[in-house]
Design an enzyme around this catalytic site. Structure first.
Site, PDB file in Angstrom:
ATOM      1  N   HIS A 142       0.827  -1.215   0.000  1.00  0.00           N
ATOM      2  CA  HIS A 142       0.000   0.000   0.000  1.00  0.00           C
ATOM      3  C   HIS A 142       0.859   1.262   0.000  1.00  0.00           C
ATOM      4  O   HIS A 142       2.057   1.202   0.281  1.00  0.00           O
ATOM      5  CB  HIS A 142      -0.917   0.017   1.232  1.00  0.00           C
ATOM      6  CG  HIS A 142      -2.098  -0.889   1.107  1.00  0.00           C
ATOM      7  ND1 HIS A 142      -2.036  -2.236   1.369  1.00  0.00           N
ATOM      8  CD2 HIS A 142      -3.376  -0.644   0.726  1.00  0.00           C
ATOM      9  CE1 HIS A 142      -3.229  -2.783   1.155  1.00  0.00           C
ATOM     10  NE2 HIS A 142      -4.058  -1.842   0.766  1.00  0.00           N
ATOM     11  N   LYS A 146      -0.831   5.088   4.639  1.00  0.00           N
ATOM     12  CA  LYS A 146      -1.799   4.197   5.286  1.00  0.00           C
ATOM     13  C   LYS A 146      -1.466   4.043   6.769  1.00  0.00           C
ATOM     14  O   LYS A 146      -0.306   3.809   7.124  1.00  0.00           O
ATOM     15  CB  LYS A 146      -1.794   2.829   4.582  1.00  0.00           C
ATOM     16  CG  LYS A 146      -2.834   1.870   5.118  1.00  0.00           C
ATOM     17  CD  LYS A 146      -3.061   0.710   4.168  1.00  0.00           C
ATOM     18  CE  LYS A 146      -4.045  -0.303   4.742  1.00  0.00           C
ATOM     19  NZ  LYS A 146      -5.356   0.304   5.068  1.00  0.00           N
TER      20      LYS A 146
HETATM   21  N1  LIG Z   1     -12.913  -0.650   2.023  1.00  0.00           N
HETATM   22  C1  LIG Z   1     -12.193  -0.149   1.010  1.00  0.00           C
HETATM   23  O1  LIG Z   1     -12.394  -0.491  -0.166  1.00  0.00           O
HETATM   24  C2  LIG Z   1     -11.141   0.872   1.309  1.00  0.00           C
HETATM   25  C3  LIG Z   1     -10.441   1.491   0.274  1.00  0.00           C
HETATM   26  C4  LIG Z   1      -9.530   2.480   0.608  1.00  0.00           C
HETATM   27  C5  LIG Z   1      -9.350   2.832   1.932  1.00  0.00           C
HETATM   28  N2  LIG Z   1     -10.037   2.182   2.898  1.00  0.00           N
HETATM   29  C6  LIG Z   1      -9.955   2.560   4.301  1.00  0.00           C
HETATM   30  O2  LIG Z   1     -10.698   3.760   4.463  1.00  0.00           O
HETATM   31  C7  LIG Z   1     -10.148   4.554   5.506  1.00  0.00           C
HETATM   32  C8  LIG Z   1      -9.845   5.927   4.957  1.00  0.00           C
HETATM   33  O3  LIG Z   1      -8.819   5.846   3.980  1.00  0.00           O
HETATM   34  P1  LIG Z   1      -8.263   7.157   3.264  1.00  0.00           P
HETATM   35  O4  LIG Z   1      -7.099   6.728   2.448  1.00  0.00           O
HETATM   36  O5  LIG Z   1      -9.383   7.877   2.609  1.00  0.00           O
HETATM   37  O6  LIG Z   1      -7.746   7.973   4.528  1.00  0.00           O
HETATM   38  P2  LIG Z   1      -7.581   9.566   4.693  1.00  0.00           P
HETATM   39  O7  LIG Z   1      -6.693   9.768   5.872  1.00  0.00           O
HETATM   40  O8  LIG Z   1      -7.197  10.181   3.390  1.00  0.00           O
HETATM   41  O9  LIG Z   1      -9.073  10.057   5.026  1.00  0.00           O
HETATM   42  C9  LIG Z   1      -9.701   9.929   6.267  1.00  0.00           C
HETATM   43  C10 LIG Z   1     -10.508  11.195   6.471  1.00  0.00           C
HETATM   44  O10 LIG Z   1     -11.332  11.037   7.623  1.00  0.00           O
HETATM   45  C11 LIG Z   1     -11.368  12.287   8.277  1.00  0.00           C
HETATM   46  N3  LIG Z   1     -11.843  12.149   9.649  1.00  0.00           N
HETATM   47  C12 LIG Z   1     -11.143  11.829  10.771  1.00  0.00           C
HETATM   48  N4  LIG Z   1     -11.970  11.817  11.836  1.00  0.00           N
HETATM   49  C13 LIG Z   1     -13.200  12.128  11.374  1.00  0.00           C
HETATM   50  C14 LIG Z   1     -14.469  12.258  11.992  1.00  0.00           C
HETATM   51  N5  LIG Z   1     -14.634  12.057  13.323  1.00  0.00           N
HETATM   52  N6  LIG Z   1     -15.542  12.557  11.213  1.00  0.00           N
HETATM   53  C15 LIG Z   1     -15.419  12.747   9.887  1.00  0.00           C
HETATM   54  N7  LIG Z   1     -14.221  12.647   9.252  1.00  0.00           N
HETATM   55  C16 LIG Z   1     -13.134  12.341   9.988  1.00  0.00           C
HETATM   56  C17 LIG Z   1      -9.932  12.792   8.160  1.00  0.00           C
HETATM   57  O11 LIG Z   1      -9.821  14.183   8.428  1.00  0.00           O
HETATM   58  C18 LIG Z   1      -9.634  12.440   6.717  1.00  0.00           C
HETATM   59  O12 LIG Z   1     -10.013  13.493   5.834  1.00  0.00           O
HETATM   60  C19 LIG Z   1      -8.946   3.764   6.017  1.00  0.00           C
HETATM   61  O13 LIG Z   1      -9.324   2.962   7.106  1.00  0.00           O
HETATM   62  C20 LIG Z   1      -8.584   2.885   4.836  1.00  0.00           C
HETATM   63  O14 LIG Z   1      -7.896   1.713   5.202  1.00  0.00           O
HETATM   64  C21 LIG Z   1     -10.917   1.215   2.620  1.00  0.00           C
HETATM   65  O1  LIG Z   2      -5.650   2.779   1.088  1.00  0.00           O
HETATM   66  C1  LIG Z   2      -6.082   2.089   2.030  1.00  0.00           C
HETATM   67  O2  LIG Z   2      -5.882   2.398   3.226  1.00  0.00           O
HETATM   68  C2  LIG Z   2      -6.821   0.857   1.738  1.00  0.00           C
HETATM   69  N1  LIG Z   2      -7.363   0.215   2.738  1.00  0.00           N
HETATM   70  C3  LIG Z   2      -8.129  -0.958   2.642  1.00  0.00           C
HETATM   71  C4  LIG Z   2      -7.460  -2.067   3.434  1.00  0.00           C
HETATM   72  O3  LIG Z   2      -6.858  -1.796   4.481  1.00  0.00           O
HETATM   73  O4  LIG Z   2      -7.585  -3.226   3.043  1.00  0.00           O
HETATM   74  C5  LIG Z   2      -8.478  -1.363   1.240  1.00  0.00           C
HETATM   75  C6  LIG Z   2      -7.449  -1.030   0.254  1.00  0.00           C
HETATM   76  C7  LIG Z   2      -7.008   0.421   0.342  1.00  0.00           C
END
Ligand SMILES: NC(=O)c1ccc[n+]([C@@H]2O[C@H](COP(=O)([O-])OP(=O)(O)OC[C@H]3O[C@@H](n4cnc5c(N)ncnc54)[C@H](O)[C@@H]3O)[C@@H](O)[C@H]2O)c1
Ligand SMILES: O=C(O)C1=N[C@H](C(=O)O)CCC1
Length: 255
Positions: A142, A146
């Site tokens: 990643h 992250k």
């Molecule tokens: N399920 C999936 O397909 C998938 C894909 C990508 C990322 N993710 C996960 O999603 C999450 C976010 O990833 P990201 O890369 O966008 O992170 P990021 O750090 O870019 O974004 C997170 C956002 O949440 C905000 N935030 C923090 N506390 C908050 C609150 N109380 N209320 C509202 N907003 C708040 C932060 O200010 C930030 O803008 C991570 O856990 C990541 O692993 C999951």
């Molecule tokens: O960018 C991230 O953070 C991602 N989080 C998810 C994970 O932890 O599996 C999904 C992929 C991207």
């Protein structure tokens, strides 16, 4: 009156986004804006008043593992269904969510560690292959911003593989290591070794490496752009209100 005029316009699904200024939240807002059947009701980030989403039908949460449970409890209490991509969901957390939902039987929650359709299939293929190979290890890669390691996807994959191996009566993968620099063999998730790589230029990638006598099988998925997660997110947004209770993963929605 033409056929077109006779049609009752379908109700737009009003969507609120938590984590709206984050990497994923920005993409979700764009995807919701671009969908004819959805309306971006509110975009909330840290410090904003989340009651702005009170009128939403569905909230999408891509925040951080330390705030997501509070957000989810609030949504359920408000009677708002939720689609959650934020990672960090242990069995204990899922049980807690089921407990909250028991008091609000009309509310739906979809929690998926990965909304990429290819990633969902990669996990399914890996679970299917698991019973046929003596050895298995997971290598996830990643972007370096992250916060969590290993990834939610890798943890979910490892749990599914461990369950399939147990059902097939397989023991631990063979490993003669006696002398180890701590961490060299990766994290142990339910007996499956998981190696987490972080590097600039990466988005989200995973390989599941199986080994059997005289052969290996590698199942790999790559997300090169966060738009890859959007079809899965929108699928869940459209489905969640018709799925009361907790749905973990996208598998049931794809079927
Ligand atoms: N399920 C999936 O397909 C998938 C894909 C990508 C990322 N993710 C996960 O999603 C999450 C976010 O990833 P990201 O890369 O966008 O992170 P990021 O750090 O870019 O974004 C997170 C956002 O949440 C905000 N935030 C923090 N506390 C908050 C609150 N109380 N209320 C509202 N907003 C708040 C932060 O200010 C930030 O803008 C991570 O856990 C990541 O692993 C999951
Ligand atoms: O960018 C991230 O953070 C991602 N989080 C998810 C994970 O932890 O599996 C999904 C992929 C991207």
């Amino acid at each position: 009156m033409t056929d077109e005029q006779e049609k009752t316009p379908a109700e737009l699904v009003r969507v609120g986004v938590f984590g709206a200024r984050g990497r994923m939240g920005i993409e979700v807002c764009k995807a919701v804006d671009a969908a004819d059947d959805l309306e971006l009701a509110a975009s909330i980030d840290q410090g904003d008043n989340r009651s702005a989403v009170s009128g939403a039908h569905v909230v999408v949460d891509f925040t951080t593992p330390d705030v997501v449970m509070d957000n989810l409890q609030w949504c359920i209490e408000q009677g708002i269904s939720a689609v959650v991509g934020t990672t960090g969901f242990t069995e204990q957390r899922l049980a807690q969510v089921r407990g909250w939902l028991a008091d609000k039987p009309e509310v739906g929650v979809v929690i998926a560690p990965n909304f990429g359709i290819g990633a969902v299939l990669m996990m399914q293929f890996a679970a299917r292959a698991a019973r046929h190979f003596e050895s298995v290890e997971i290598i996830e890669q990643h972007h370096p911003r992250k916060l969590d390691a290993p990834s939610g996807t890798a943890t979910h994959t490892a749990r599914q593989i461990a369950q399939a191996r147990a059902e097939a009566g397989l023991g631990p993968s063979p490993d003669a290591t006696k002398d180890e620099v701590p961490g060299a063999r990766g994290a142990d998730i339910d007996g499956v070794r998981v190696h987490a790589v972080r590097a600039t230029g990466l988005v989200a990638h995973q390989e599941v490496l199986f080994g059997g006598t005289g052969e290996t099988l590698t199942i790999r998925h790559d997300s090169y752009d966060r738009v890859s997660f959007m079809p899965g997110v929108l699928l869940a947004v459209r489905a969640v209100r018709n799925r009361p209770g907790l749905t973990v993963g996208l598998d049931a929605l794809l079927d």
